[in-house]
Design an enzyme around this catalytic site. Structure first.
Site, PDB file in Angstrom:
ATOM      1  N   LYS A 181       0.829  -1.216   0.000  1.00 50.57           N
ATOM      2  CA  LYS A 181       0.000   0.000   0.000  1.00 50.57           C
ATOM      3  C   LYS A 181       0.869   1.274   0.000  1.00 50.57           C
ATOM      4  CE  LYS A 181      -3.453  -2.935   0.836  1.00 50.57           C
ATOM      5  NZ  LYS A 181      -4.443  -3.562   0.123  1.00 50.57           N
TER       6      LYS A 181
HETATM    7  C1  LIG Z   1      -5.185  -4.774   0.961  1.00 47.29           C
HETATM    8  C2  LIG Z   1      -6.648  -4.748   1.187  1.00 47.29           C
HETATM    9  C3  LIG Z   1      -7.230  -5.299   2.349  1.00 47.29           C
HETATM   10  C4  LIG Z   1      -6.495  -6.186   3.284  1.00 47.29           C
HETATM   11  O1  LIG Z   1      -5.462  -5.637   3.944  1.00 47.29           O
HETATM   12  P1  LIG Z   1      -4.368  -6.568   4.646  1.00 47.29           P
HETATM   13  O2  LIG Z   1      -3.602  -5.580   5.454  1.00 47.29           O
HETATM   14  O3  LIG Z   1      -3.563  -7.205   3.569  1.00 47.29           O
HETATM   15  O4  LIG Z   1      -5.100  -7.561   5.495  1.00 47.29           O
HETATM   16  C5  LIG Z   1      -8.588  -5.112   2.574  1.00 47.29           C
HETATM   17  N1  LIG Z   1      -9.348  -4.447   1.686  1.00 47.29           N
HETATM   18  C6  LIG Z   1      -8.842  -3.945   0.557  1.00 47.29           C
HETATM   19  C7  LIG Z   1      -9.753  -3.198  -0.373  1.00 47.29           C
HETATM   20  C8  LIG Z   1      -7.480  -4.096   0.255  1.00 47.29           C
HETATM   21  O5  LIG Z   1      -6.992  -3.621  -0.902  1.00 47.29           O
END
Ligand SMILES: *Cc1c(COP(=O)(O)O)cnc(C)c1O
Length: 360
Positions: A181
């Protein structure tokens, strides 16, 4: 290989400085000083009243459902990462899919009311690619029908909407700080809520649900995060401005070099300052998408099918809800490589391959 993303890493020495502190204190986790410092800095950076740093962006969705007492039907978007739906299923709630808007790719608020039943308790929507959902319309529907609103804001770190952090909307907003992210803590996530009465509950729910040694209040979970993860966040946070600027520069090159005759991308709200988290391109058909994907892979370039499949079609869903717009867009969308350090000539090369394969 040029991947869809490449994790930003801060200066190693900066990280080691924090790690030495951890060694000196011998406190590795459990609400340690680095975690508290990161929470304070994130609140300041985002301009939110309360924020809980947790272990990932999925457990925070589960905690959000728990904290709001949601047990039955949750209206949700089919166009997101599977974690959004999985958290609903994992909490033994029922996802009810409402199709997306063909321009923004976010849940279509005009379709929400028709999906409400006596068992509907909440709306869980994703600000897809960091573009805001129609938060005012959703809030109005939620008020009228006494529903809770949870935003999966995994893509929305640093985005402001009408001058406010997008993470400050809804009863609860959650974020992911996964290594892929815009801002990351290796693994990590956060819960943001503007309800002061929920604050202690959120704090306790992420750490087994007990206060001290004697007050066992509810069945909490272990969603805590460690000092090592907090340290990575403290190193990365000062770089968010330059990370977003670098991503914007890449966006601009794609915008200019791609031939848009047969391509489409989501329409952005004019009221935002954006974080440039993803670069999605929708091709004219699934077969054109496949041709482009193949040509890119042959050149060692790996885009990702974000988001495929449309979540209403996941094989383990209890019921099928038809969402033709989401099913159509997810069949022909690709997210292109976008990360700090991607070179202008690499972006140009990607655009040339796409242009050649779309205009055949
Ligand atoms: C990345 C993501 C998640 C999950 O996050 P993690 O930290 O990997 O558990 C949830 N929702 C969306 C839309 C994502 O892109």
């Amino acid at each position: 290989m040029i991947n869809v993303t490449k994790t930003f890493l801060p200066d190693k020495e900066e990280y080691i400085k924090y790690i030495s502190e951890i060694w000196d204190r011998v406190q590795l986790t459990n609400n340690g000083p680095l975690l508290q410092k990161l929470e304070a800095e994130l609140k300041k950076y985002l301009g939110v009243d309360d924020l809980y740093f947790c272990s990932n962006g999925t457990v925070v969705l589960q905690i959000a459902l728990k904290a709001l007492g949601v047990k039955k039907e949750v209206i949700t978007t089919p166009f997101s990462y599977c974690a959004t739906t999985n958290s609903i299923l994992w909490e033994n709630c029922t996802p009810v899919f409402v199709d997306i808007d063909a321009n923004t790719f976010n849940i279509d608020p005009t379709l929400i009311e028709a999906a409400i039943t006596p068992d509907t308790e909440a709306i869980m929507a994703t600000h897809v690619y960091g573009n805001p959902c129609e938060v005012e319309a959703i809030e109005e529907i939620a008020k009228k029908h006494s529903l809770k609103v949870i935003y999966d804001s995994a893509h929305a770190f640093g985005v402001t909407y009408k001058g406010k952090s997008l993470l400050s909307f809804g009863d609860i907003s959650t974020c992911s700080f996964h290594a892929t992210k815009v801002f990351h803590t290796i693994e990590g996530g956060a819960i943001i809520s503007n309800h002061p009465e929920l604050h202690e509950k959120l704090h306790l729910l992420r750490a087994f649900g007990h206060r001290g040694d004697e007050d066992y209040l509810f069945a909490g979970i272990n969603g805590k995060n460690s000092e090592f993860h907090a340290a990575m966040g403290l190193c990365n946070l000062p770089h968010v401005g330059e990370i977003i600027a670098a991503r914007k520069a890449i966006f601009d090159i794609y915008d200019e070099t791609l031939i848009w005759d047969t391509l489409k991308k989501p329409v952005q709200s004019p009221d935002i300052s954006y974080n440039y988290s993803y670069y999605p391109v929708v091709f004219s058909s699934e077969s054109v998408m496949r041709r482009v994907q193949k040509a890119l892979l042959e050149n060692e370039i790996a885009p990702r099918r974000y988001f495929y499949p449309s979540l209403n079609t996941l094989p383990f869903m209890p019921n099928y809800f038809s969402c033709p717009v989401s099913e159509d867009i997810s069949s022909r969308v690709l997210c292109l490589p976008l990360y700090v350090g991607l070179l202008p000539e690499e972006i140009q090369k990607i655009s040339v391959i796409i242009n050649q394969n779309c205009c055949m």
